[in-house]
Design an enzyme around this catalytic site. Sequence first.
Site, PDB file in Angstrom:
ATOM      1  N   ARG A 230      60.217  38.450  31.002  1.00 34.80           N
ATOM      2  CA  ARG A 230      60.401  39.613  30.124  1.00 34.80           C
ATOM      3  C   ARG A 230      59.765  40.827  30.804  1.00 34.80           C
ATOM      4  O   ARG A 230      58.777  40.692  31.531  1.00 34.80           O
ATOM      5  CB  ARG A 230      59.741  39.380  28.760  1.00 34.80           C
ATOM      6  CG  ARG A 230      60.497  38.422  27.867  1.00 34.80           C
ATOM      7  CD  ARG A 230      61.799  39.032  27.339  1.00 34.80           C
ATOM      8  NE  ARG A 230      62.502  38.147  26.416  1.00 34.80           N
ATOM      9  CZ  ARG A 230      63.537  37.347  26.741  1.00 34.80           C
ATOM     10  NH1 ARG A 230      63.986  37.331  27.979  1.00 34.80           N
ATOM     11  NH2 ARG A 230      64.127  36.597  25.828  1.00 34.80           N
ATOM     12  N   HIS A 278      69.442  42.389  32.993  1.00 40.26           N
ATOM     13  CA  HIS A 278      69.118  41.297  32.058  1.00 40.26           C
ATOM     14  C   HIS A 278      70.310  40.354  31.893  1.00 40.26           C
ATOM     15  O   HIS A 278      70.788  40.108  30.791  1.00 40.26           O
ATOM     16  CB  HIS A 278      68.680  41.846  30.684  1.00 40.26           C
ATOM     17  CG  HIS A 278      67.889  40.830  29.898  1.00 40.26           C
ATOM     18  ND1 HIS A 278      66.877  41.162  29.045  1.00 40.26           N
ATOM     19  CD2 HIS A 278      67.958  39.471  29.854  1.00 40.26           C
ATOM     20  CE1 HIS A 278      66.363  40.067  28.491  1.00 40.26           C
ATOM     21  NE2 HIS A 278      67.025  39.019  28.977  1.00 40.26           N
TER      22      HIS A 278
HETATM   23  P1  NDP Z   1      59.926  27.292  27.273  1.00 43.08           P
HETATM   24  O1  NDP Z   1      59.257  27.660  26.005  1.00 43.08           O
HETATM   25  O2  NDP Z   1      60.764  26.065  27.327  1.00 43.08           O
HETATM   26  O3  NDP Z   1      58.826  27.154  28.440  1.00 43.08           O
HETATM   27  C1  NDP Z   1      57.782  28.057  28.599  1.00 43.08           C
HETATM   28  C2  NDP Z   1      56.902  27.595  29.753  1.00 43.08           C
HETATM   29  O4  NDP Z   1      55.887  28.580  29.977  1.00 43.08           O
HETATM   30  C3  NDP Z   1      56.189  26.275  29.457  1.00 43.08           C
HETATM   31  O5  NDP Z   1      56.132  25.496  30.629  1.00 43.08           O
HETATM   32  C4  NDP Z   1      54.784  26.729  29.065  1.00 43.08           C
HETATM   33  O6  NDP Z   1      53.757  25.802  29.349  1.00 43.08           O
HETATM   34  C5  NDP Z   1      54.612  27.933  29.962  1.00 43.08           C
HETATM   35  N1  NDP Z   1      53.579  28.834  29.455  1.00 43.08           N
HETATM   36  C6  NDP Z   1      53.570  29.512  28.271  1.00 43.08           C
HETATM   37  N2  NDP Z   1      52.440  30.233  28.147  1.00 43.08           N
HETATM   38  C7  NDP Z   1      51.704  30.000  29.262  1.00 43.08           C
HETATM   39  C8  NDP Z   1      50.440  30.435  29.728  1.00 43.08           C
HETATM   40  N3  NDP Z   1      49.686  31.256  29.004  1.00 43.08           N
HETATM   41  N4  NDP Z   1      50.022  29.976  30.926  1.00 43.08           N
HETATM   42  C9  NDP Z   1      50.762  29.123  31.663  1.00 43.08           C
HETATM   43  N5  NDP Z   1      51.979  28.667  31.281  1.00 43.08           N
HETATM   44  C10 NDP Z   1      52.443  29.105  30.099  1.00 43.08           C
HETATM   45  O7  NDP Z   1      60.769  28.564  27.721  1.00 43.08           O
HETATM   46  P2  NDP Z   1      62.139  28.622  28.557  1.00 43.08           P
HETATM   47  O8  NDP Z   1      61.944  27.891  29.834  1.00 43.08           O
HETATM   48  O9  NDP Z   1      63.289  28.267  27.708  1.00 43.08           O
HETATM   49  O10 NDP Z   1      62.240  30.194  28.813  1.00 43.08           O
HETATM   50  C11 NDP Z   1      61.176  30.883  29.429  1.00 43.08           C
HETATM   51  C12 NDP Z   1      61.398  32.377  29.320  1.00 43.08           C
HETATM   52  O11 NDP Z   1      62.440  32.791  30.199  1.00 43.08           O
HETATM   53  C13 NDP Z   1      61.859  32.887  27.943  1.00 43.08           C
HETATM   54  O12 NDP Z   1      60.796  32.987  27.030  1.00 43.08           O
HETATM   55  C14 NDP Z   1      62.406  34.235  28.318  1.00 43.08           C
HETATM   56  O13 NDP Z   1      61.316  35.156  28.347  1.00 43.08           O
HETATM   57  C15 NDP Z   1      62.941  34.030  29.743  1.00 43.08           C
HETATM   58  N6  NDP Z   1      64.407  34.004  29.787  1.00 43.08           N
HETATM   59  C16 NDP Z   1      65.035  35.034  30.434  1.00 43.08           C
HETATM   60  C17 NDP Z   1      66.411  35.056  30.521  1.00 43.08           C
HETATM   61  C18 NDP Z   1      67.101  36.117  31.300  1.00 43.08           C
HETATM   62  O14 NDP Z   1      68.332  36.243  31.201  1.00 43.08           O
HETATM   63  N7  NDP Z   1      66.418  36.894  32.102  1.00 43.08           N
HETATM   64  C19 NDP Z   1      67.241  34.034  29.865  1.00 43.08           C
HETATM   65  C20 NDP Z   1      66.469  32.978  29.244  1.00 43.08           C
HETATM   66  C21 NDP Z   1      65.096  32.982  29.193  1.00 43.08           C
HETATM   67  P3  NDP Z   1      53.707  24.341  28.646  1.00 43.08           P
HETATM   68  O15 NDP Z   1      54.897  23.593  29.212  1.00 43.08           O
HETATM   69  O16 NDP Z   1      52.433  23.786  29.106  1.00 43.08           O
HETATM   70  O17 NDP Z   1      53.809  24.575  27.166  1.00 43.08           O
END
Ligand code: NDP
Length: 315
Positions: A230, A278
């Site tokens: 983001r 995006h």
């Molecule tokens: P998920 O919720 O499946 O995964 C999020 C990951 O981030 C998890 O591995 C989580 O850790 C990790 N995480 C969260 N907070 C922290 C932190 N403070 N420190 C370290 N690791 C952290 O999300 P998705 O994979 O589905 O999507 C990720 C992001 O990608 C979305 O939120 C969005 O912002 C972005 N996105 C962008 C798109 C685009 O077109 N540009 C399209 C789709 C998504 P843990 O596994 O340990 O919980």
Amino acid sequence: MTTPLRCVLLSETLDLARLFGPVLSEIADAVEVVTHPVREGAEAVRLALAWFPPADAFSRYPNLEAVCSIAAGVDSLLACPGLPPDLPIVRVVDPEQARAMSCFVLWHVIGHQRRFRTYAENQARAVWMPLGQQAAGEITVGLLGYGRMGAQVAADLAALGFKVLAWSRSERPPEAGVAHLHGADGLAALLPRTDVLVNLLPLTPETRGILNAALFRRLKPGATLVQVGRGDHLVEADLLAALDEGTLGAAALDVFAVEPLPAAHPFWRHPRIVITPHEACDASPQAVAAMLRATAEALRMGAPIPHAVDRRRGY
Ligand code: NDP
């Protein structure tokens, strides 16, 4: 026959009826779609589909039981000041979207490995200059986030022979082709080994501004940033400074603090920034409709809602 659950469409930035109308008509047996502001029968609205909802929208629908994002991320909903504190939030989980994200990231990682930017510059000057080739195994990709997107990206990169370091919040056992790291020590270990840093984190209070000068300085000199999380993960001025100092070699940016990116923004004309609007990967309308149907069914049965996010963690 069951009565369809009433669902209101809420967005200040997108015409959700135009975007999703055709697929929503296919789930009319389960979900009755109504347009905000609902004049009559607002109390019968139990579900919302939303993207940057208007701040005052939720107060009109006192019997809402869940709000569904049109995306994998839910930050646009959590940022809404009028969002009721206990309202369940549901996100799209779409394996096809994760594959599309993976292809997008691979494009940039392979672009770094095979020096596409330099070849494009050379072509503009009609310069024929082979630059040599690096094996995938010589490139380490650092992934921030190992969720639905990150895990797919990691698997595909590892299958092509890239070294993959994945950073997340939770501790994970080692996996074939992917080394897992977590916490501050994990990030400290990942950064100096990383040639290409890919941001696939959700936007939360902990991750806002994580892509900043201090982090860039800890990367391998000349590393490439692939920013697909983001816009608010990135401190924009720090990126420009890091590129100008040579701390970072290049950046591929798909998401921005202000979208659309204003025409006067310096990113547009920076020679070492690649911009996409995006568009790394959208959830398909079919996946959005499937999420709404599953949510409506869960509400009707009083069952747990699939893919409801943890509001405390923010993702
Ligand atoms: P998920 O919720 O499946 O995964 C999020 C990951 O981030 C998890 O591995 C989580 O850790 C990790 N995480 C969260 N907070 C922290 C932190 N403070 N420190 C370290 N690791 C952290 O999300 P998705 O994979 O589905 O999507 C990720 C992001 O990608 C979305 O939120 C969005 O912002 C972005 N996105 C962008 C798109 C685009 O077109 N540009 C399209 C789709 C998504 P843990 O596994 O340990 O919980």
